[in-house]
Design a protein around this motif. Structure first.
Motif, PDB file in Angstrom:
ATOM      1  N   ILE A 190       0.062  13.030   8.695  1.00  0.00           N
ATOM      2  CA  ILE A 190       0.413  13.217   9.969  1.00  0.00           C
ATOM      3  C   ILE A 190       1.478  14.128  10.316  1.00  0.00           C
ATOM      4  N   ALA A 191       2.329  14.118   9.177  1.00  0.00           N
ATOM      5  CA  ALA A 191       3.459  15.194   9.776  1.00  0.00           C
ATOM      6  C   ALA A 191       3.159  16.653   9.907  1.00  0.00           C
ATOM      7  N   LYS A 192       1.703  17.091   9.332  1.00  0.00           N
ATOM      8  CA  LYS A 192       1.226  18.526   9.592  1.00  0.00           C
ATOM      9  C   LYS A 192       0.947  18.701  11.165  1.00  0.00           C
ATOM     10  N   TYR A 193       0.579  17.618  11.723  1.00  0.00           N
ATOM     11  CA  TYR A 193       0.015  17.666  13.058  1.00  0.00           C
ATOM     12  C   TYR A 193       1.067  17.125  14.391  1.00  0.00           C
ATOM     13  N   GLU A 194       2.323  16.821  13.591  1.00  0.00           N
ATOM     14  CA  GLU A 194       3.344  16.436  14.911  1.00  0.00           C
ATOM     15  C   GLU A 194       3.695  17.517  15.945  1.00  0.00           C
ATOM     16  N   GLY A 195       3.269  18.897  15.453  1.00  0.00           N
ATOM     17  CA  GLY A 195       3.752  19.896  16.424  1.00  0.00           C
ATOM     18  C   GLY A 195       2.697  19.917  17.674  1.00  0.00           C
TER      19      GLY A 195
ATOM     20  N   GLY B  91      12.105   2.090  -8.169  1.00  0.00           N
ATOM     21  CA  GLY B  91      12.497   2.480  -6.952  1.00  0.00           C
ATOM     22  C   GLY B  91      12.006   4.253  -6.920  1.00  0.00           C
ATOM     23  N   ALA B  92      11.775   4.590  -5.728  1.00  0.00           N
ATOM     24  CA  ALA B  92      11.225   5.806  -5.321  1.00  0.00           C
ATOM     25  C   ALA B  92      11.929   6.384  -4.201  1.00  0.00           C
ATOM     26  N   ARG B  93      12.218   7.444  -3.971  1.00  0.00           N
ATOM     27  CA  ARG B  93      12.773   8.092  -2.578  1.00  0.00           C
ATOM     28  C   ARG B  93      11.525   8.336  -1.611  1.00  0.00           C
ATOM     29  N   ASN B  94      10.423   8.376  -2.179  1.00  0.00           N
ATOM     30  CA  ASN B  94       9.032   8.212  -0.962  1.00  0.00           C
ATOM     31  C   ASN B  94       8.082   7.019  -1.850  1.00  0.00           C
ATOM     32  N   HIS B  95       6.996   7.066  -1.237  1.00  0.00           N
ATOM     33  CA  HIS B  95       6.186   5.934  -1.710  1.00  0.00           C
ATOM     34  C   HIS B  95       4.968   6.253  -2.798  1.00  0.00           C
ATOM     35  N   GLN B  96       5.486   7.365  -3.611  1.00  0.00           N
ATOM     36  CA  GLN B  96       4.409   7.772  -4.597  1.00  0.00           C
ATOM     37  C   GLN B  96       5.357   7.992  -5.735  1.00  0.00           C
ATOM     38  N   PRO B  97       5.618   7.048  -6.546  1.00  0.00           N
ATOM     39  CA  PRO B  97       6.593   7.119  -7.713  1.00  0.00           C
ATOM     40  C   PRO B  97       5.807   7.645  -9.004  1.00  0.00           C
ATOM     41  N   GLU B  98       6.076   8.927  -9.357  1.00  0.00           N
ATOM     42  CA  GLU B  98       5.430   9.387 -10.260  1.00  0.00           C
ATOM     43  C   GLU B  98       5.848   8.941 -11.637  1.00  0.00           C
ATOM     44  N   GLN B  99       6.971   8.180 -12.077  1.00  0.00           N
ATOM     45  CA  GLN B  99       7.402   7.482 -13.088  1.00  0.00           C
ATOM     46  C   GLN B  99       6.566   6.591 -13.217  1.00  0.00           C
TER      47      GLN B  99
ATOM     48  N   TYR C 276      -0.333   2.366  10.529  1.00  0.00           N
ATOM     49  CA  TYR C 276      -1.675   1.815  11.179  1.00  0.00           C
ATOM     50  C   TYR C 276      -2.697   2.905  10.394  1.00  0.00           C
ATOM     51  N   ILE C 277      -2.329   4.195  10.438  1.00  0.00           N
ATOM     52  CA  ILE C 277      -3.246   5.164   9.955  1.00  0.00           C
ATOM     53  C   ILE C 277      -3.391   4.946   8.329  1.00  0.00           C
ATOM     54  N   ALA C 278      -2.486   4.284   7.633  1.00  0.00           N
ATOM     55  CA  ALA C 278      -2.455   4.063   6.470  1.00  0.00           C
ATOM     56  C   ALA C 278      -3.520   2.784   5.937  1.00  0.00           C
ATOM     57  N   MET C 279      -3.510   1.928   7.031  1.00  0.00           N
ATOM     58  CA  MET C 279      -4.421   0.809   6.824  1.00  0.00           C
ATOM     59  C   MET C 279      -6.035   1.269   7.144  1.00  0.00           C
ATOM     60  N   TYR C 280      -6.354   2.263   7.986  1.00  0.00           N
ATOM     61  CA  TYR C 280      -7.524   2.963   7.911  1.00  0.00           C
ATOM     62  C   TYR C 280      -8.103   3.627   6.739  1.00  0.00           C
ATOM     63  N   PHE C 281      -7.222   4.320   6.269  1.00  0.00           N
ATOM     64  CA  PHE C 281      -7.513   4.987   5.213  1.00  0.00           C
ATOM     65  C   PHE C 281      -7.580   4.197   3.799  1.00  0.00           C
TER      66      PHE C 281
ATOM     67  N   MET D 230       0.944  -1.183  -0.048  1.00  0.00           N
ATOM     68  CA  MET D 230      -0.029   0.132  -0.181  1.00  0.00           C
ATOM     69  C   MET D 230       0.842   1.105   0.130  1.00  0.00           C
ATOM     70  N   PRO D 231       1.906   1.285  -0.922  1.00  0.00           N
ATOM     71  CA  PRO D 231       2.761   2.603  -0.762  1.00  0.00           C
ATOM     72  C   PRO D 231       2.124   3.961  -1.024  1.00  0.00           C
ATOM     73  N   PHE D 232       0.953   3.952  -1.867  1.00  0.00           N
ATOM     74  CA  PHE D 232       0.498   5.418  -2.188  1.00  0.00           C
ATOM     75  C   PHE D 232      -0.193   5.708  -0.668  1.00  0.00           C
ATOM     76  N   PHE D 233      -0.830   4.949  -0.054  1.00  0.00           N
ATOM     77  CA  PHE D 233      -1.578   5.194   1.165  1.00  0.00           C
ATOM     78  C   PHE D 233      -0.709   5.358   2.351  1.00  0.00           C
ATOM     79  N   PHE D 234       0.491   4.694   2.259  1.00  0.00           N
ATOM     80  CA  PHE D 234       1.630   4.773   3.532  1.00  0.00           C
ATOM     81  C   PHE D 234       2.105   6.309   3.307  1.00  0.00           C
ATOM     82  N   GLU D 235       2.374   6.871   2.066  1.00  0.00           N
ATOM     83  CA  GLU D 235       3.010   8.185   1.530  1.00  0.00           C
ATOM     84  C   GLU D 235       2.108   9.241   1.964  1.00  0.00           C
TER      85      GLU D 235
END
Length: 742
Positions: free
Chosen positions: A455-460, A702-710, A473-478, A444-449
């Motif tokens: 969630i990074a927006k709300y770490e503060g 291979g992608a540096r994140n889990h959303q490989p545009e190529q 876990y959150i990716a599994m819910y979405f 589920m690379p798309f949902f993980f990324e």
């Protein structure tokens, strides 16, 4: 057989390859490679000892060269002393083979074992000699016949297979791998009340000091990642340093990981932790569940159980948590927890300070729930906070998915309950463990990324960094909400072809609807009407009771009574087709440039595209496809091995487009930049060890994140009618480099 070490002359060359040599019945000489050295040891059957050899001072002479025999004394963790005489140690592979022999009561052939473990038959015979020694030392033996590996001698009246399994799980009975040694060293550091020296560790693990020094560097790195450090003092040894809560959290995660990877058994863990009456701890957890009207998940129960044991052991060693302020009014369930745990500890002469009881309450408040029958938990203000966080995260997901999920009550309730516990755990530095994290990243690379960015927006606001385990876990819910929302659109349509009578076709349709209610069915139709039906209806695959031509569609032939194998093959097609439709949907959402045109040659350079490659198996196919990217420095060798391991662990899930394998692994496994490579196979290969899938095209990305545009762009090219067949049939690069998404 008693193996007796004897002295031999060491060559003066520094380049000498040291090793273990063992003399066995039949004058067999064995060499075993360890840690880039070879350790030598002569061993003779009783009565065949050669008087020319002298054992005097042998251990000291061997240790000077960093050489240790594969015979070892047993270190008793309870009494902290060495007991018994020498015993044969088995490597992990040898233990696995022995476990197979214990399980199989019939004779097993050398060829079967070699195929099972992917090793040469010669290696199997070598391993069996060590296994035979181990069995004889433990009161049994290996029964052999011509052409067979054999079976365990079960003739003794006191034969107990479970006793053998327990012995195999004992860390001190093993020739430990690097992972096992480092896990054991972590346990020593945690459990010892005082510092422990290199010599003590080396003696207990039956390895040389140089090996321990190398392991300690790796252990130091693991501790540093957890915010802990390893203190070294001359003549004193090694000890842990760091916040006590951080130390406990790290070791709870380490122990759970060790149990999951079979590095230690639960029975031996209890011995190490000096745990008495463990059943009472399980009863405490059950009673708290009843008082709080909640049900903890199975993984949470195991974590709570380990946490209670760890806390008791640390208190016993004088490693106490400071007394903090009281946490206000406590629910009846938590007051009951205090009383029960304090009573259990007192029965084992452990005095539980107030800070320890507060720590245990925090652990229970952060435990993952399988069911919450009420709202007992955090105060209303905290509940309002998590409800707001939940709503904002669902709104953020709409931007990525193009779906309004606020009316999905299962998502809202589940994510809200999870966030309430997750925020509590993160703010109190409690350990988070998700056994499915790697699988979520892989499948589920798309949902993980997406979840990671949300969630990074709300770490503060949360006040803590969110680890990948929590993100998964959150990716599994979405991911689940996404599938529920569009399940009707993603579920495949099957054409049922049945040449039998009304009774036969009616029975088949009825069983398909009962056993696979999610699938859309058309038919039944006779074989001669397939072409006409396909011309007017969108069909993903065909279910037929007799051989038919699918006219470009996949065909699964079934028995009209629908046997288990038939259902398995149909479910595989359902999964593959629904996954492909999800990928196409997400590719459309990810690529906003509706009018843009791109070609295959723009995505994959010529040197990364190879045609009609000859490969012996799917592992070689992945390596061949990844080789150009290795040479370019886009990925590492570790990434290639991670892709192969993913197929072994999770099966051929990357075959979501018929005959095309989209091989990949998590970015952190060795992706240096986004990249793509492709090969076509001269002969189709079956991918996977079980539920195998035929493959003609292998794509490594291979992608540096889990959303490989190529990759999304490549999928749009593959969607175009005829492009996949053109790639399969291509004999030269120029025939396919201009294929496009238009």
């Amino acid at each position: 057989m008693n193996l007796q070490p004897v002295k031999f002359k060491l060559t003066p060359w520094k380049e000498v390859i040291s090793g273990i040599i063992g003399y066995f019945p039949g004058k067999m000489v064995i060499l075993e490679k360890f840690w880039q050295k070879m350790e030598f040891q002569f061993s003779f059957p009783q009565g065949e000892r050669d008087s020319r050899h002298d054992t005097k001072n042998l251990p000291q002479r061997l240790k000077r060269f960093g050489i240790y025999p594969r015979e070892a004394r047993v270190y008793n963790e309870t009494n902290k002393e060495w007991t018994g005489g020498k015993m044969t140690l088995l490597t992990k592979r040898q233990r696995d083979i022995l476990a197979l022999l214990i399980k199989e009561e019939e004779y097993v052939t050398v060829k079967q074992i070699a195929a099972r473990f992917g090793i040469a038959e010669r290696t199997v015979r070598y391993d069996l000699r060590w296994i035979e020694c181990w069995l004889r030392e433990n009161g049994s033996g290996l029964l052999k016949t011509a052409g067979c590996a054999g079976t365990i001698d079960r003739s003794a009246q006191d034969f107990d297979a479970e006793r053998f399994r327990e012995a195999l799980n004992d860390i001190h009975h093993r020739a430990l791998s690097a992972a096992e040694r480092r896990f054991t060293i972590l346990l020593y550091l945690f459990l010892e009340p005082e510092a422990i020296t290199l010599r003590q560790i080396a003696e207990r693990l039956n390895v040389c000091k140089n090996t321990v020094v190398s392991d300690m560097d790796a252990v130091d790195g693991q501790l540093a990642q957890a915010g802990l450090r390893l203190e070294r003092k001359i003549h004193y040894g090694f000890s842990l340093a760091g916040a006590e809560t951080a130390i406990r959290g790290f070791y709870i995660r380490t122990v759970l990981d060790g149990l999951a990877r079979n590095l230690i058994s639960e029975a031996h863990l209890l011995v190490w932790l000096k745990a008495a009456s463990p059943g009472q701890l399980s009863a405490i957890i059950d009673e708290v569940e009843s008082e709080l009207r909640v049900e903890y998940s199975d993984s949470a129960k195991k974590e709570l159980y380990i946490s209670l044991l760890v806390a008791a052991h640390r208190v016993l060693n004088g490693r106490l948590l400071p007394d903090g302020p009281e946490d206000g009014e406590r629910e009846d369930g938590y007051r009951q927890l205090d009383r029960l745990y304090d009573t259990w500890a007192a029965g084992h002469r452990i005095a539980m300070p107030r800070g320890e009881l507060a720590y245990i309450r925090q652990i229970f408040r952060g435990a993952k729930l399988a069911n919450d029958r009420n709202d007992i938990g955090d105060p209303a203000a905290s509940d309002a906070e998590t409800m707001l966080l939940c709503q904002q995260m669902i709104d953020d997901a709409r931007c990525y998915l193009g779906l309004d999920l606020q009316n999905d009550l299962e998502l809202v309730h589940g994510l809200r309950t999870h966030l309430k516990i997750a925020v509590h755990r993160l703010r109190h530095n409690l350990s988070v463990s998700n056994p499915l994290t790697d699988q979520v990243k892989f499948q589920m690379p798309f949902f993980f990324e997406m979840s990671k960015k949300i969630i990074a927006k709300y770490e503060g606001r949360i006040g803590a960094a969110v680890p990948d385990d929590e993100t998964a876990y959150i990716a599994m819910y979405f991911g689940a909400a996404f599938e529920r929302s569009l399940c009707s659109g993603f579920m495949p349509t099957a054409l049922v072809v049945c040449g039998g009578g009304v009774a036969t076709s009616g029975l088949l349709i009825t069983r398909l609807k009962v056993m696979l209610p999610e699938i859309k069915l058309i038919g039944p139709v006779p074989a001669e009407k397939i072409a006409a039906t396909l011309a007017g209806t969108a069909v993903d695959f065909i279910i037929a009771t007799a051989p038919v031509k699918g006219l470009g569609k996949e065909v699964v032939r079934v028995n009209p009574l629908l046997e288990n194998d038939d259902l398995t093959r149909i479910k595989t097609l359902i999964f593959r087709n629904s996954s492909r439709k999800q990928l196409q949907y997400l590719s459309d959402r990810n690529l906003r440039e509706a009018e843009e045109r791109w070609e295959l040659g723009e995505l994959i350079p010529r040197e990364a595209l190879n045609l009609n490659v000859e490969c012996k198996n799917w592992q070689q196919a992945i390596r061949c496809c990844g080789q150009p990217l290795l040479e370019q420095g886009a990925i590492t060798e570790q990434y290639v091995e991670a892709m192969i391991k993913a197929v072994l662990d999770y099966g051929p899930y990357m075959v979501i487009i018929p005959e095309i394998a989209l091989a990949h692994a998590a970015p952190e496994k060795g992706v240096r930049r986004e990249c793509l490579s492709l090969i076509t196979l001269r002969q189709p290969l079956q991918f996977g060890e079980k539920n195998k899938e035929w493959v003609r095209i292998v794509i490594v990305f291979g992608a540096r994140n889990h959303q490989p545009e190529q990759l999304h762009r490549l999928v749009k090219i593959l969607e175009q009618p005829g492009n996949i067949e053109r790639i399969k049939e291509a004999a030269a690069h120029d025939q396919i480099m201009r294929l496009s998404n238009r």
